[in-house]
Design an enzyme around this catalytic site. Structure first.
Site, short mmCIF file in Angstrom:
data_model
loop_
_atom_site.label_atom_id
_atom_site.label_comp_id
_atom_site.label_asym_id
_atom_site.label_seq_id
_atom_site.Cartn_x
_atom_site.Cartn_y
_atom_site.Cartn_z
N HIS A 257 0.81 -1.22 0.00
CA HIS A 257 0.00 0.00 0.00
C HIS A 257 0.85 1.27 0.00
O HIS A 257 0.51 2.26 0.64
CB HIS A 257 -0.96 0.03 1.20
N ASN A 258 1.94 1.23 -0.72
CA ASN A 258 2.75 2.42 -0.95
C ASN A 258 2.43 2.96 -2.34
O ASN A 258 2.12 2.20 -3.26
CB ASN A 258 4.24 2.10 -0.87
#
Length: 330
Positions: A257-258
């Site tokens: 989730h970057n």
């Protein structure tokens, strides 16, 4: 992969690690890649007419910086684009304990979580709240692992006989909640090359700099307030909220989730790739993944990454192969 294997020209090279893109700056194209055979340490150059860079957020950004493709972002001056707009995903959760309910945490999986989306994005009125963005609430057992899946009330010793009694008492009687919120880009959150640490091939590691902003914390605490109301209505024996401290670190968890670092846009002065995920600085280089996101929404990036991959692949096949060159004029 099964479809690719049917192509006569397809070749899968295992144990190969791409260490560098070969960049022709004058010709504005990538002529190939340098890769290392991990079995013997030998380096090889693979010429290429088209290069698709899909080595995740950190790898995508690192490869551009190592090859000198695009101007590195400088937070002090605000100049440059490669590494800019790195965004995380702001999470904060809670736990609730129910003496009178049997919850069987070992039986669940992540796909069984229940989601409340009322406070994500622009799904609610932000008037007077003092922040932008939002996120969703989730609750699910997710197949509790042997150690991390054992929650006990705050104040319980982390080991010993008292911890054993508590974990036996509560293992079947607790559930976890999470809020997953958006993160908007900030000038001082970015990716660059580490000046000290290197990988096994001697390349500088990708370094990430991220600090939660006032907006991040305000948004997250608002979500937790709404979540607490839901938990209270469930009438638990005991519950605990876990807001992110203002000085928290993302070091313990930063693998998913970057977003950001090679963001897409309509202007090469403020973005790395165009709407087809084609590099402004190398027309035969296409960059796939959440690194092209200019911000981070409150949802998992995966669905949008997949949609953009199809969109970009279609442009390569239907446009680029017929007439190689920039698909969008700067």
């Amino acid at each position: 992969m099964p479809n690719l294997r049917e192509e006569k020209k397809f070749e899968l090279r295992t144990r190969a690690f791409v260490s560098r893109l070969v960049y022709d700056k004058a010709g504005k194209r990538v002529t190939g890649v340098i890769y290392t055979d991990l079995r013997n340490g030998e380096e090889y150059e693979q010429p290429a007419g088209i290069v698709v860079l899909s080595s995740y957020v950190f790898g995508n950004t690192q490869q551009l910086l190592l090859a000198g493709i695009g101007e590195p972002y400088d937070p002090a001056t605000g100049r440059g684009v490669v590494g800019k707009n790195y965004a995380y995903q702001f999470e904060a959760g809670a736990e609730a304990f129910f003496e009178d309910k049997e919850l069987n945490p070992f039986m669940g999986n992540a796909g069984m979580s229940m989601i409340i989306d009322d406070f994500n994005g622009e799904n609610f009125d932000h008037s007077g709240l003092g922040f932008l963005g939002g996120g969703y609430f989730s609750c699910g057992q997710a197949g509790a692992p042997p150690i991390a899946g054992r929650a006990v009330p705050h104040g319980t010793p982390p080991w010993g006989s008292e911890w054993k009694r508590a974990t036996v008492k509560w293992y079947h009687h607790f559930t976890r909640f999470n809020t997953q919120g958006s993160v908007y880009a900030n000038r001082y959150n970015f990716l660059d090359l580490d000046p000290t640490y290197k990988d096994a091939l001697g390349r500088p590691l990708a370094r990430l700099t991220y600090n939660g902003t006032d907006n991040d914390h305000a948004m997250s605490r608002y979500l937790l307030t709404k979540l607490e109301g839901i938990i209270k209505a469930m009438n638990p024996t005991h519950y605990e909220m876990h807001p992110r401290p203002k000085n928290f670190t993302i070091v313990p968890y930063q693998s998913t989730h970057n977003t950001g670092g090679t963001m897409m846009g309509s202007d090469p002065k403020s973005s790395v790739v165009n709407r087809y995920l084609q590099s402004w600085d190398a027309h035969n280089l296409f960059i796939q993944g959440a690194s092209v996101f200019p911000q981070q929404h409150g949802y998992n990036p995966t669905g949008t990454v997949g949609a953009l991959a199809y969109w970009s692949a279609n442009a390569i096949v239907s446009q680029y192969l017929k007439r190689p060159g920039p698909l969008v004029q700067a």
